[in-house]
Design a protein around this motif. Structure first.
Motif, PDB file in Angstrom:
ATOM      1  N   ARG A  96       0.625   3.551  -3.135  1.00 40.10           N
ATOM      2  CA  ARG A  96      -0.108   4.969  -3.163  1.00 40.10           C
ATOM      3  C   ARG A  96       0.877   5.753  -3.728  1.00 40.10           C
ATOM      4  O   ARG A  96       0.706   6.893  -4.036  1.00 40.10           O
TER       5      ARG A  96
ATOM      6  N   THR B 204       0.373  -1.116   0.551  1.00 40.49           N
ATOM      7  CA  THR B 204       0.138  -0.539  -0.304  1.00 40.49           C
ATOM      8  C   THR B 204       1.225   1.049   0.384  1.00 40.49           C
ATOM      9  O   THR B 204       0.577   2.414  -0.556  1.00 40.49           O
TER      10      THR B 204
ATOM     11  N   GLU C 225      -6.720  -0.217  -3.239  1.00 40.40           N
ATOM     12  CA  GLU C 225      -6.604  -1.137  -2.908  1.00 40.40           C
ATOM     13  C   GLU C 225      -7.377  -2.463  -3.078  1.00 40.40           C
ATOM     14  O   GLU C 225      -8.253  -2.460  -2.458  1.00 40.40           O
TER      15      GLU C 225
ATOM     16  N   THR D  51      -2.835  -2.580  -5.291  1.00 35.10           N
ATOM     17  CA  THR D  51      -2.215  -3.847  -4.530  1.00 35.10           C
ATOM     18  C   THR D  51      -2.668  -5.298  -4.755  1.00 35.10           C
ATOM     19  O   THR D  51      -4.274  -5.264  -4.585  1.00 35.10           O
TER      20      THR D  51
END
Length: 179
Positions: free
Chosen positions: A27, A23, A39, A87
């Motif tokens: 991001r 993550t 996500e 992810t």
């Protein structure tokens, strides 16, 4: 003079076991490249979250609907010409093969680290449903990408900012901006 053909949408899948920093890297990478972020945990059906919260490893049967939902979301973005950063643990080749069905170019970024480092990271985080007790089940299920998958592999002992800078430079150099 004609314009060069548009590049197909690019889907960067930041993969690895829990605690690898997916993550954090994803991001930052999405922000750096101005790409749409997702996500994968948000695509889990509630039953999967309940199992993982209870420390029960997911089975393949648990994971297929989750992976199909993520693939379908990536494909939907791609039909709009949007590139993405997502992810996803993507523990097995069969899971990665399914995600490649999103269309466009699907590039896996494999975040690898020692069990000790991953466990320490998991123990140090709060607010996540995945208990550190499930790390060994993830490591046991992990099928690292093989050379023919052409995944980009990074050691998570390196600072995430370095990983993001290297991936962003590589994407810009090899693929264009991706958007």
């Amino acid at each position: 003079m004609t314009a060069p053909p548009a590049l197909p949408p690019l889907h960067l899948v930041v993969m690895g076991v829990s605690g690898s920093g997916k993550t954090t890297v994803a991001r930052a990478l999405a922000a750096e490249l101005d790409l749409t972020f997702a996500e994968a945990d948000d695509f889990h059906p509630p039953a999967n979250i309940v199992k993982m919260t209870a420390g029960i490893p997911l089975t393949d049967e648990d994971r297929w609907p989750w992976l199909r939902a993520l693939r379908d979301w990536m494909a939907e973005q791609g039909t709009r010409g949007e590139s993405t950063v997502v992810t996803c643990s993507a523990l097995k080749r069969s899971y990665r093969d399914l995600l490649r069905g999103a269309g466009g170019r699907v590039q896996f970024l494999d975040l690898e680290g020692s069990r000790e480092l991953l466990a320490a990271r998991m123990r140090g985080r709060s607010g996540h449903f995945m208990p550190a007790a499930l790390l060994d089940s993830q490591l046991g299920a992990l099928e690292p990408p093989t050379p023919d998958e052409q995944a980009w592999t990074y050691d998570v002992a390196c600072p995430s900012a370095e990983i993001v800078a290297e991936v962003a430079a590589r994407v810009r150099r090899e693929l264009g901006s991706g958007k």
